[in-house]
Design a protein around this motif. Structure first.
Motif, PDB file in Angstrom:
ATOM      1  N   LEU A  69      42.649  23.722 -40.478  1.00 52.16           N
ATOM      2  CA  LEU A  69      43.683  24.426 -41.232  1.00 52.16           C
ATOM      3  C   LEU A  69      44.881  23.523 -41.490  1.00 52.16           C
ATOM      4  CD1 LEU A  69      44.958  26.918 -42.502  1.00 52.16           C
ATOM      5  CD2 LEU A  69      45.561  27.714 -40.204  1.00 52.16           C
ATOM      6  N   GLU A  70      45.326  22.788 -40.482  1.00 54.18           N
ATOM      7  CA  GLU A  70      46.472  21.915 -40.711  1.00 54.18           C
ATOM      8  C   GLU A  70      46.096  20.737 -41.614  1.00 54.18           C
ATOM      9  OE1 GLU A  70      47.638  20.824 -36.751  1.00 54.18           O
ATOM     10  OE2 GLU A  70      46.475  18.968 -36.769  1.00 54.18           O
ATOM     11  N   ARG A 116      42.983  21.517 -30.581  1.00 61.19           N
ATOM     12  CA  ARG A 116      43.911  21.030 -31.590  1.00 61.19           C
ATOM     13  C   ARG A 116      45.192  20.501 -30.968  1.00 61.19           C
ATOM     14  NH1 ARG A 116      48.413  21.640 -33.115  1.00 61.19           N
ATOM     15  NH2 ARG A 116      48.679  23.324 -31.596  1.00 61.19           N
ATOM     16  N   GLY A 118      46.914  31.313 -38.776  1.00 62.23           N
ATOM     17  CA  GLY A 118      45.465  31.226 -38.684  1.00 62.23           C
ATOM     18  C   GLY A 118      44.946  31.815 -37.391  1.00 62.23           C
ATOM     19  N   LEU A 119      45.654  31.577 -36.299  1.00 66.49           N
ATOM     20  CA  LEU A 119      45.256  32.135 -35.012  1.00 66.49           C
ATOM     21  C   LEU A 119      45.310  33.659 -35.047  1.00 66.49           C
ATOM     22  CD1 LEU A 119      46.282  30.702 -31.589  1.00 66.49           C
ATOM     23  CD2 LEU A 119      46.444  33.153 -31.971  1.00 66.49           C
ATOM     24  N   SER A 136      38.325  21.273 -33.939  1.00 68.31           N
ATOM     25  CA  SER A 136      38.875  22.628 -33.943  1.00 68.31           C
ATOM     26  C   SER A 136      39.052  23.165 -35.359  1.00 68.31           C
ATOM     27  CB  SER A 136      40.236  22.623 -33.227  1.00 68.31           C
ATOM     28  OG  SER A 136      40.923  23.834 -33.442  1.00 68.31           O
ATOM     29  N   PHE A 157      42.530  26.336 -30.105  1.00 65.95           N
ATOM     30  CA  PHE A 157      43.957  25.982 -30.061  1.00 65.95           C
ATOM     31  C   PHE A 157      44.199  24.832 -29.086  1.00 65.95           C
ATOM     32  CE2 PHE A 157      48.323  26.335 -28.603  1.00 65.95           C
ATOM     33  CZ  PHE A 157      49.015  26.503 -29.796  1.00 65.95           C
ATOM     34  N   LEU A 189      41.252  25.306 -36.175  1.00 64.46           N
ATOM     35  CA  LEU A 189      42.692  25.326 -36.400  1.00 64.46           C
ATOM     36  C   LEU A 189      43.193  23.952 -36.815  1.00 64.46           C
ATOM     37  CD1 LEU A 189      43.816  27.578 -33.409  1.00 64.46           C
ATOM     38  CD2 LEU A 189      43.581  28.227 -35.808  1.00 64.46           C
ATOM     39  N   THR A 206      40.175  30.645 -42.177  1.00 63.35           N
ATOM     40  CA  THR A 206      40.180  30.610 -40.713  1.00 63.35           C
ATOM     41  C   THR A 206      39.822  31.973 -40.141  1.00 63.35           C
ATOM     42  OG1 THR A 206      41.909  28.911 -40.762  1.00 63.35           O
ATOM     43  CG2 THR A 206      41.556  30.057 -38.680  1.00 63.35           C
ATOM     44  N   VAL A 263      49.319  27.187 -38.319  1.00 59.39           N
ATOM     45  CA  VAL A 263      48.367  27.310 -37.214  1.00 59.39           C
ATOM     46  C   VAL A 263      48.465  28.680 -36.558  1.00 59.39           C
ATOM     47  CG1 VAL A 263      47.837  26.466 -34.894  1.00 59.39           C
ATOM     48  CG2 VAL A 263      48.181  24.840 -36.748  1.00 59.39           C
TER      49      VAL A 263
END
Length: 530
Positions: A226-227, A203, A89-90, A221, A200, A223, A167, A86
Motif C-alpha cells: 500500500l505504501e 512492514r 488500510g489496516l 507485507s 503490520f 501494508l 488492501t 497504512v
C-alpha cells in the motif's frame, strides 16, 4: 455454476441489511481517518522548508518510519498518504474480516446457514454474498477517499483510494480462507487478525531499517504494498496488480476449500473433550472461553507499549520547534505547567496512553458482547436451565471483560515504561488512569445487550466514535463540546506537570457501575433472545 450461485442476490441483500449500521460506521471511520489529515498537516507543515525538514528528519528517524512508513514526497497529498495510508488500510482490513466472517462462519455457527441451505441456495452463494458485501463496503470507502483528496491531485487521490480498497479486499479474501479452516467465528477472526498484525509488524520492521521502504520485509507485507503505491509521489500503478493477483489466489483457495467441506464443518476442528481442568462455576467457563482472546490482546498491548515507548525520543525530535505540532500533541496529551522538552515527552506519552486506552475499548466491547454470541448461538439456554442464574452467568463474562481491560492497560503501561527507559510507574499510571473511560464504554455495551439485545452491535459504534474523536478530533481542532462526548475527554492526561483531580476518576467509575447495574437488571427481566 449458476446453480452453485443460486440465491446470491437475496443473501447479499440480507447481508447489506444486517450491516446497515455497522458497515457505514466502518466506512466513515476509514475515510475520515484520511480526510481529516490534509488540513492539520497543512497547518503544521505549511511551507516548503518545513516539509523538507520533515523529509530529512524521517530519513534518520527509524522509530517513526516503523510507525508511519517512509515519506516519498513533500506535497500535502504525499504527507497525507504517509500519515494515514497504512492505518486506513489496516482498518479496511479489520472491517473486511468482520463482514466476511459474520456472513460465513457466524451464520454456520448459529445454525442459520443450514436452514438457508435447505432452500434454493447454491453451495457457493453464502461465501460469494459475504465477499460481495465486503466489496461493497470497500468500494464505498475508496471513492470517499478519492473524492475528498481530489483537490490535492486526481491521480494521487485515485491511487490512494484504490490502494486502501484493494488492501481491504485482500484481507477479505484471507478471512474467507480462515472461515473455511476454523470451526468458530472467534477463531476465524483471531486467525485473520493475527495475519493483519503480522503484516503490520513486517512492514514496520522493514521500514525501520530502510529509509526508502525498499526492505524485503516491507515487500512481503500487503501494508507495505500500500505504501509502495506511492500516492501523490510518482504513482506506481503496477503495485495494484500485486493486490489483484494475491486476492485472486486467495479467493480460489477459499472456494476450493468451501467445496470440500460440509456446512458447519471445518478443516481445523476444535480439540475434542473432555476439557482439562475444572469448570466448577459460570465464571470458570467464561474464563475458559475468553482466555485465548485475552492472551492475544495482552501480548499485543505489551509489544505496542514497548514500540510506542521507544518512539518517544524520535517523536520529540520530529516535532522540534514546530509550535503547531506541539499544540496538537499537547492538546491530545494534556496541558502542562512548564515549557520544555520534558513536557513534550510527557505529552507524547500521555497521547500514546490515551490511544492505547481507546483501542482497549474495542477489547472490552468484544468481551462483553461474547454474552450476545453465547445467547444467540443458543449455548446460554442449556446452561441457564441448570442451577446457574443469569446474574452468575453474565457476571463471569463481565468479570473477564472488565478485569481483562485492566490487565491489558497495565501491560501497555509496563511496555511504555520499558520502551522509554524511564519512570515505569508513571507510564503504568498513565494507562491505568484511562481505565474508568474504558469501563464506561464496556458498561454501555452491557446495557445494550441487557436491554436491547438486537441492537447490541451498536456498542461497536460507541467504541468507534470514541476512537475517532480521540484520534482525529484534536487535529481537526473540534469544539470542546464535541470532544466531551467521549468519556476519555474527561480524564486528566498522565504523566503531566500538574497534580490530577480525582473527581473524574470517581465519577466515571460510578457511572460505569450504575450502567452495569441497569444492564444486569434488564437482563434479568427480559426473555432470552431467540
Amino acid at each position: 455454476m449458476n446453480a452453485q450461485l443460486a440465491g446470491t442476490g437475496a443473501l447479499l441483500r440480507l447481508a447489506l441489511r444486517r450491516d446497515r449500521v455497522m458497515a457505514p460506521v466502518w466506512i466513515l471511520v476509514v475515510a475520515m481517518l484520511v480526510l481529516s489529515l490534509p488540513g492539520s498537516l497543512e497547518s503544521v507543515y505549511g511551507t516548503a522548508a518545513e516539509r523538507e525538514r520533515l523529509l530529512a528528519t524521517m530519513t534518520t528517524n527509524g522509530s517513526l518510519r516503523a510507525l508511519y512508513g517512509p515519506v516519498f514526497g513533500d506535497s500535502i497529498g504525499a504527507l497525507t498518504a504517509w500519515r494515514g495510508g497504512v492505518f486506513a488500510g489496516l482498518l479496511a482490513g479489520v472491517m473486511s474480516l468482520a463482514i466476511v466472517v459474520r456472513h460465513t462462519r457466524e451464520e454456520e455457527e448459529s445454525g442459520r446457514q443450514e436452514l438457508l441451505s435447505a432452500a434454493m441456495v447454491g453451495r457457493r452463494a453464502p461465501l460469494t454474498a459475504a465477499l460481495l458485501a465486503a466489496l461493497t463496503a470497500n468500494a464505498a470507502a475508496a471513492p470517499l477517499v478519492t473524492a475528498g483528496l481530489a483537490g490535492r491531485g486526481a491521480a494521487g487521490a485515485l491511487a490512494l483510494g484504490l490502494g486502501i480498497g484493494a488492501t481491504g479486499m485482500l484481507f477479505a479474501a484471507l478471512a474467507a480462507i480462515a472461515a473455511q479452516l476454523t470451526e468458530s467465528a472467534r477463531l476465524a477472526k483471531g486467525l485473520t487478525g493475527a495475519f493483519i498484525g503480522a503484516a503490520f509488524v513486517l512492514r514496520a520492521a522493514g521500514d525501520a531499517g530502510a529509509p526508502d521502504g525498499g526492505s524485503a520485509l516491507t515487500w512481503i507485507s500487503p501494508l507495505g504494498w500500500l505504501e509502495h503505491v506511492r500516492a501523490f509521489a510518482a504513482e506506481r500503478w503496477w503495485v495494484l496488480a500485486l493486490f489483484a493477483a494475491a486476492s485472486a489466489a486467495q479467493l480460489a483457495a477459499a472456494y476450493a476449500l468451501a467445496a470440500r467441506r460440509d456446512v458447519g464443518m471445518s478443516f481445523l476442528p476444535a480439540r475434542p473433550g473432555p476439557a482439562r481442568g475444572r469448570l466448577g462455576s459460570a465464571g470458570a467457563l467464561a474464563w475458559r472461553l475468553q482466555r485465548g482472546t485475552l492472551l492475544g490482546w495482552s501480548l499485543g498491548f505489551l509489544v505496542a507499549g514497548v514500540v510506542f515507548g521507544g518512539m518517544t525520543d524520535g517523536a520529540t525530535e520530529l516535532v522540534g520547534d514546530n509550535a503547531k505540532t506541539r499544540e496538537i500533541i499537547e492538546r491530545m496529551g494534556g496541558e502542562a505547567d512548564q515549557a520544555g522538552q520534558g513536557v513534550l515527552t510527557d505529552a507524547f506519552l500521555a497521547t500514546m496512553a490515551g490511544m492505547l486506552a481507546m483501542v482497549a475499548a474495542l477489547y472490552i466491547v468484544s468481551a462483553v458482547l461474547r454474552l450476545s454470541a453465547e445467547e444467540s448461538g443458543q449455548r446460554a439456554e442449556p446452561l441457564l436451565a441448570n442451577a446457574v442464574g443469569r446474574l452468575r452467568w453474565a457476571g463471569g463474562h463481565l468479570a473477564v471483560a472488565f478485569g481483562g481491560s485492566a490487565l491489558i492497560l497495565l501491560l501497555a503501561g509496563l511496555g511504555l515504561g520499558i520502551g522509554h527507559g524511564e519512570d515505569i510507574g508513571g507510564a503504568v499510571a498513565a494507562t491505568l488512569g484511562q481505565l474508568p473511560a474504558v469501563w464506561v464504554i464496556g458498561a454501555l455495551a452491557a446495557l445494550l445487550h441487557g436491554a436491547a439485545p438486537r441492537f447490541a452491535v451498536a456498542a461497536w459504534a460507541v467504541a468507534g466514535a470514541g476512537l475517532a474523536l480521540g484520534w482525529v478530533g484534536p487535529a481537526l481542532n473540534l469544539p470542546q463540546a464535541v470532544l466531551d462526548l467521549s468519556p476519555f475527554a474527561h480524564l486528566p492526561k498522565l504523566p503531566g506537570g500538574q497534580d490530577p483531580s480525582w473527581a473524574p476518576f470517581f465519577a466515571l467509575t460510578a457511572l460505569a457501575a450504575a450502567l452495569l447495574a441497569a444492564a444486569l437488571t434488564a437482563l434479568r427481566r427480559r426473555d432470552l433472545a431467540a
